[in-house]
Motif scaffolding. Structure first.
Motif: not given
Length: 372
Positions: A128-155
């Motif tokens: 999921m988009d890296h912005v989701f990491k900073y939502t209320n559910f982001g901590l749960v996803s981070l612990i679960h091991g989901d991957f936060f991806i940054r969009q854009g050519k630079a990344h």
């Protein structure tokens, strides 16, 4: 005047209901997320002693967390009707799930319709988009091991390297079975114009209801989680070096998921929270492809993936015209299945969340009094 009073009354009820739902969900998050984190903190010795059991327990709690999110929509009358292949028989197989992306509500819809898919919901990894990491559910996803991806050519190039490393480190070690991604790389409304311009420039199909998918993450997943045969296809034996002791078969399926909203009006996360839209049925279509049919070489995979989204375009066009998905090969008429959630199960999950929150509050309060 009577009509004005009636409209004001309806608006007042919607606002009151939305306010009550928001308060409930706020409290829900305040007790459930800290309880999830504290339980896993206490279980850290088990993680050292028996890693497999630890992640089994974490998966169960993760499923409960997703069930709570599902209940928010279920209570408001937001339900799911399923079409196409029945994916429940392959819930124990490893699969890559590709989904079209229209709004923030797509994730909530998937959380709901995957609840009855065996252990898949607790053994899945989300991209999921890296912005989701900073939502209320982001901590749960981070612990679960989901991957936060940054969009854009630079990344883009660095993100694909990070994704490969993440899969090798966490996918097998945490006994993941399904991996969910949105190949379009963004919401339909944001990417449609750019996609159509790119398609016109390169003589590719003009798409309206979906956008042309991006290849990068899909290719990394296939190469990392599946063995590659000499003919360029992927096999059934996983070729990664950090497998668990139990021999795994690797990716066995690609599950193509198409989400359709009535009148092409996507459901967003705000609607799930406040419930101001009338009861709505979201339609989800599944199609399964054996992994041996999926090419891995860049040019062939690009053509294969583009074809999947051309098919999605046709499916959605048919749905918006007729209100139903077209029948599959060999069917005279498309059959749908109403996806249902057990209200008793949802009540139990919500009750456990509040009870566990109360227990942890009492325990921490007692500990604080003992120390100070």
């Amino acid at each position: 005047m009577a009509q004005l009073v009636d409209e004001a009354g309806k608006l007042g009820w919607v606002l009151l209901k939305s306010a009550l739902r928001f308060v409930f969900m706020f409290l829900n998050n305040c007790v459930a997320i800290p309880s999830y984190c504290l339980c896993l903190l206490v279980l850290q010795p088990l993680r050292i002693w028996h890693r497999f059991t630890f992640w089994q327990l974490e998966g169960i709690m993760f499923k409960w967390m997703l069930a709570m999110v599902s209940s928010w929509g279920w209570i408001a009358g937001y339900t799911v009707t399923e079409w196409g292949d029945d994916v429940r028989p392959i819930s124990e197989d490893e699969a890559m799930v590709i989904v079209n992306h229209q709004s923030t509500g797509d994730v909530c819809t998937l959380m709901m319709c995957l609840q009855d898919k065996g252990t898949a919901v607790r053994k899945m990894m989300w991209l999921m988009d890296h912005v989701f990491k900073y939502t209320n559910f982001g901590l749960v996803s981070l612990i679960h091991g989901d991957f936060f991806i940054r969009q854009g050519k630079a990344h883009r190039d660095k993100q694909l390297i990070y994704l490969k490393d993440h899969l090798e480190k966490y996918y097998h070690s945490r006994d993941r079975k399904w991996i969910v991604l949105f190949p379009e790389g963004g919401f339909l409304r944001k990417r449609r114009e750019t996609s159509q311009t790119f398609a016109k420039k390169h003589s590719l199909p003009h798409l309206t209801h979906v956008t042309l998918p991006r290849l990068g993450a899909t290719q990394v997943i296939l190469k990392t989680l599946s063995a590659q045969n000499e003919n360029g296809s992927v096999g059934n034996e996983s070729g990664t070096s950090n497998q668990t002791a139990k021999k795994r078969k690797g990716l066995q399926w690609v599950i193509d998921v198409t989400i359709a909203y009535p009148k092409a009006r996507p459901m967003d996360i705000q609607t799930w929270i406040f419930g101001y839209r009338p009861p709505t049925v979201t339609h989800v279509h599944y199609r399964m492809y054996p992994i041996k049919e999926v090419p891995v070489k860049e040019e062939a995979l690009t053509a294969w993936l583009y074809q999947r989204f051309v098919e999605k375009e046709e499916l959605l066009a048919h749905f918006y015209d007729t209100g139903a998905f077209p029948p599959q090969d060999g069917e005279r008429r498309a059959a749908s299945r109403q996806m249902t959630l057990d209200p008793v199960w949802l009540c139990v999950v919500q009750s456990l969340a509040f009870v566990s929150g109360l227990v942890w509050y009492s325990a921490l309060q007692h500990l604080y009094c003992c120390l100070f």
